[in-house]
Design an enzyme around this catalytic site. Structure first.
Site, mmCIF file in Angstrom:
data_model
loop_
_atom_site.group_PDB
_atom_site.id
_atom_site.type_symbol
_atom_site.label_atom_id
_atom_site.label_comp_id
_atom_site.label_asym_id
_atom_site.label_seq_id
_atom_site.Cartn_x
_atom_site.Cartn_y
_atom_site.Cartn_z
ATOM 1 N N HIS A 99 9.741 -8.678 7.454
ATOM 2 C CA HIS A 99 8.802 -9.677 6.940
ATOM 3 C C HIS A 99 9.187 -10.039 5.523
ATOM 4 O O HIS A 99 9.813 -9.260 4.810
ATOM 5 C CB HIS A 99 7.358 -9.164 6.978
ATOM 6 C CG HIS A 99 7.171 -7.840 6.304
ATOM 7 N ND1 HIS A 99 7.519 -6.645 6.909
ATOM 8 C CD2 HIS A 99 6.710 -7.520 5.079
ATOM 9 C CE1 HIS A 99 7.271 -5.656 6.086
ATOM 10 N NE2 HIS A 99 6.786 -6.148 4.955
ATOM 11 N N HIS A 101 7.519 -11.488 1.941
ATOM 12 C CA HIS A 101 6.288 -11.761 1.195
ATOM 13 C C HIS A 101 6.482 -13.040 0.372
ATOM 14 O O HIS A 101 7.542 -13.238 -0.234
ATOM 15 C CB HIS A 101 6.009 -10.637 0.184
ATOM 16 C CG HIS A 101 5.821 -9.269 0.780
ATOM 17 N ND1 HIS A 101 4.585 -8.677 0.881
ATOM 18 C CD2 HIS A 101 6.717 -8.366 1.266
ATOM 19 C CE1 HIS A 101 4.723 -7.459 1.405
ATOM 20 N NE2 HIS A 101 6.009 -7.245 1.642
HETATM 21 P P1 AMP Z 1 5.985 -3.843 3.043
HETATM 22 O O1 AMP Z 1 5.515 -2.803 2.067
HETATM 23 O O2 AMP Z 1 7.008 -4.768 2.470
HETATM 24 O O3 AMP Z 1 6.406 -3.217 4.367
HETATM 25 O O4 AMP Z 1 4.724 -4.759 3.323
HETATM 26 C C1 AMP Z 1 3.810 -4.569 4.366
HETATM 27 C C2 AMP Z 1 2.633 -5.442 4.044
HETATM 28 O O5 AMP Z 1 1.865 -5.612 5.217
HETATM 29 C C3 AMP Z 1 1.695 -4.858 2.970
HETATM 30 O O6 AMP Z 1 1.608 -5.751 1.880
HETATM 31 C C4 AMP Z 1 0.364 -4.703 3.724
HETATM 32 O O7 AMP Z 1 -0.746 -5.001 2.908
HETATM 33 C C5 AMP Z 1 0.520 -5.703 4.858
HETATM 34 N N1 AMP Z 1 -0.271 -5.421 6.040
HETATM 35 C C6 AMP Z 1 -0.384 -4.246 6.698
HETATM 36 N N2 AMP Z 1 -1.199 -4.388 7.769
HETATM 37 C C7 AMP Z 1 -1.579 -5.686 7.799
HETATM 38 C C8 AMP Z 1 -2.407 -6.455 8.657
HETATM 39 N N3 AMP Z 1 -3.018 -5.911 9.726
HETATM 40 N N4 AMP Z 1 -2.583 -7.771 8.394
HETATM 41 C C9 AMP Z 1 -1.971 -8.337 7.317
HETATM 42 N N5 AMP Z 1 -1.184 -7.658 6.472
HETATM 43 C C10 AMP Z 1 -0.986 -6.355 6.697
#
Ligand code: AMP
Ligand code: ZN
Length: 138
Positions: A99, A101
């Protein structure tokens, strides 16, 4: 992919705030945003990280990132945005479905990404660069 929270979001099994969707990508709002409107671009196919990602979707991915960044600025008055993409536990990746951001930024807003710039001798940089170059051209 079983037990992948983003695969479940893509299939609709887990709800999300979706702001864009096409055949290949879904863009949702992060549940724990760095700033308001913090968006996550998810490929619909499960790739663990950037290394696994099918690079042929790169152009589309960057176009979506730019469109979402511009939408954050136009909608909420951000003056810029950061693209953040973590690969691996050590780099802060917590969800192992690739993903990207997209985070809106305002002048004087709280910092979201910082590092300490270290002094380094040119000689050391040349040594590191030579090693990396060797690995990259193997
Ligand atoms: P990363 O640390 O780059 O793997 O980012 C994962 C992101 O996913 C974090 O910023 C979380 O807040 C976000 N996240 C986790 N679960 C969900 C969810 N159910 N819906 C939206 N965002 C999420
Ligand atoms: Zn997944």
């Amino acid at each position: 992919m079983e037990n992948c929270i983003f695969c479940k979001i893509i299939s609709g099994e887990i709800p999300s705030t979706t702001i864009y969707e096409d055949n290949d990508f879904k863009v949702i709002l992060d549940v724990s945003p760095a700033t308001e409107g913090h968006a996550l671009i998810l490929p619909k196919k499960h790739y663990k990280d950037l290394d696994e990602l099918d690079k042929s979707c790169g152009e589309k991915l960057l176009t979506i990132a730019s469109n979402v960044g511009k939408a954050l600025m136009d909608t909420f008055g951000y003056e810029g945005y950061n693209i953040v993409q973590n690969n691996g536990l050590a780099a802060g990746q917590t969800v192992f479905h690739f993903h990207m951001h997209v985070i809106g930024r305002k002048t004087g807003g709280e910092s979201i990404l910082t590092w300490t710039p270290h002094n380094q001798e040119q000689e050391k940089r040349e040594e590191l660069g030579a090693k990396l170059k060797e690995t990259l051209t193997k």
